[in-house]
Design an enzyme around this catalytic site. Sequence first.
Site, PDB file in Angstrom:
ATOM      1  N   ARG A  50       0.838  -1.213   0.000  1.00 60.30           N
ATOM      2  CA  ARG A  50       0.000   0.000   0.000  1.00 60.30           C
ATOM      3  C   ARG A  50       0.868   1.258   0.000  1.00 60.30           C
ATOM      4  O   ARG A  50       0.549   2.246  -0.658  1.00 60.30           O
ATOM      5  CB  ARG A  50      -0.948  -0.006   1.210  1.00 60.30           C
ATOM      6  CG  ARG A  50      -1.961   1.133   1.164  1.00 60.30           C
ATOM      7  CD  ARG A  50      -3.012   1.020   2.251  1.00 60.30           C
ATOM      8  NE  ARG A  50      -2.433   1.166   3.585  1.00 60.30           N
ATOM      9  CZ  ARG A  50      -3.135   1.040   4.720  1.00 60.30           C
ATOM     10  NH1 ARG A  50      -4.418   0.751   4.683  1.00 60.30           N
ATOM     11  NH2 ARG A  50      -2.549   1.184   5.889  1.00 60.30           N
ATOM     12  N   LYS A 149      -2.594   7.072   1.228  1.00 61.23           N
ATOM     13  CA  LYS A 149      -2.296   7.337   2.638  1.00 61.23           C
ATOM     14  C   LYS A 149      -1.180   8.376   2.666  1.00 61.23           C
ATOM     15  O   LYS A 149      -0.002   8.074   2.837  1.00 61.23           O
ATOM     16  CB  LYS A 149      -1.902   6.037   3.347  1.00 61.23           C
ATOM     17  CG  LYS A 149      -2.116   6.109   4.837  1.00 61.23           C
ATOM     18  CD  LYS A 149      -2.132   4.726   5.443  1.00 61.23           C
ATOM     19  CE  LYS A 149      -2.013   4.774   6.941  1.00 61.23           C
ATOM     20  NZ  LYS A 149      -3.044   5.516   7.640  1.00 61.23           N
ATOM     21  N   GLU A 182     -15.828   6.929   6.006  1.00 61.40           N
ATOM     22  CA  GLU A 182     -15.053   6.229   7.036  1.00 61.40           C
ATOM     23  C   GLU A 182     -14.899   7.160   8.228  1.00 61.40           C
ATOM     24  O   GLU A 182     -15.462   8.260   8.235  1.00 61.40           O
ATOM     25  CB  GLU A 182     -13.682   5.814   6.493  1.00 61.40           C
ATOM     26  CG  GLU A 182     -12.835   7.000   6.035  1.00 61.40           C
ATOM     27  CD  GLU A 182     -11.442   6.606   5.546  1.00 61.40           C
ATOM     28  OE1 GLU A 182     -11.002   5.475   5.794  1.00 61.40           O
ATOM     29  OE2 GLU A 182     -10.791   7.455   4.937  1.00 61.40           O
TER      30      GLU A 182
HETATM   31  N1  PMP Z   1      -8.958   5.121   7.400  1.00 64.16           N
HETATM   32  C1  PMP Z   1      -8.031   6.052   7.649  1.00 64.16           C
HETATM   33  C2  PMP Z   1      -8.299   7.448   7.279  1.00 64.16           C
HETATM   34  C3  PMP Z   1      -6.829   5.684   8.260  1.00 64.16           C
HETATM   35  O1  PMP Z   1      -5.899   6.609   8.517  1.00 64.16           O
HETATM   36  C4  PMP Z   1      -6.616   4.332   8.615  1.00 64.16           C
HETATM   37  C5  PMP Z   1      -5.323   3.909   9.241  1.00 64.16           C
HETATM   38  N2  PMP Z   1      -5.146   4.399  10.538  1.00 64.16           N
HETATM   39  C6  PMP Z   1      -7.634   3.404   8.361  1.00 64.16           C
HETATM   40  C7  PMP Z   1      -8.781   3.836   7.726  1.00 64.16           C
HETATM   41  C8  PMP Z   1      -7.471   1.968   8.722  1.00 64.16           C
HETATM   42  O2  PMP Z   1      -6.528   1.328   7.885  1.00 64.16           O
HETATM   43  P1  PMP Z   1      -5.630   0.141   8.400  1.00 64.16           P
HETATM   44  O3  PMP Z   1      -6.553  -0.929   8.868  1.00 64.16           O
HETATM   45  O4  PMP Z   1      -4.856  -0.287   7.191  1.00 64.16           O
HETATM   46  O5  PMP Z   1      -4.786   0.652   9.477  1.00 64.16           O
END
Ligand code: PMP
Length: 291
Positions: A50, A149, A182
């Site tokens: 990622r 990200k 989200e």
């Molecule tokens: N959404 C956002 C905006 C995030 O920053 C994150 C990570 N902290 C997630 C969702 C969750 O992703 P992951 O399970 O890969 O940590």
Amino acid sequence: MKVYIDGQLRDEADATISVFDHGLLYGDGVFEGIRMYHNRIFKLREHIERLYWSAKAILLEIPMTPEQMMEACLETCRANGLREGYIRLIVTRGKGTLGLDPRRCPKPSVIIIAATIQLYPESVYQDGMTIATVPTTRMLVNSVNPAIKSLNYLNNILARIEANLIGVEEAIMLNTEGYVAECTGDNIFIIQKGKLYTPPLSAGALYGITRNTVIDCAKHMGIEVGEPNLTRYDLYTADEMFLTGTAAEMVPVVKVDGRVIGQGKPGPITGKLLAAFRGVTRHDGELIFKE
Ligand code: PMP
């Protein structure tokens, strides 16, 4: 603490970067948050994949291969004697000039911090969390796509400030169409009549690695999973709800915008999924120290 910067493991006090780094000046860069569980870096390969996708999307060339990056993460954990904890991996655009043109930044910087983390108190996992929708909408997929990200988290931070102002622990971000995207640092799931739902990435969600792990667990358990657009109504009428994220892990939600979810306590399917998730964390990932 030893911090990895551009190929060197430095003492925390010497772990510095230039004030001209565009990561600082413009939030120009990408990052990952990764967990270590039981002497393994959980889903390391997926996080590195990622990271490289995020970098590719912003035309940032990471000056090492994914394999070297994985090894650097393992080395940083070893240098700090960590078998459990949290890694913050950052790739900045690097040092440039006081202008935003990335062509003036010849060398991206790679920073790896391995430490420990506890995002929420234990009570939140036992009793569930109260959250709310907030006015700041998720960025459009054709502006800074939330799938990247990036170091530019101001959209999420504004939403988080709004959550703080109304005294709840997380904010649900809607997209400009009004669909659920989200939370500020986590993906969101609901359970309705035994089925699991989470918004699609096109709604403005990150391709969460915990999200994927939980979806896989659900499928293994024979739970049907869907990724439809969700509205606030769908949240309010859900039987169960939880959030997923690397740092937060799985957090049950019991109240949204004043509406009690299900029985007002963490639900049974959430509990089963959490147990399955914990099972995966026990054996999945790259070994840190030889056993
Ligand atoms: N959404 C956002 C905006 C995030 O920053 C994150 C990570 N902290 C997630 C969702 C969750 O992703 P992951 O399970 O890969 O940590």
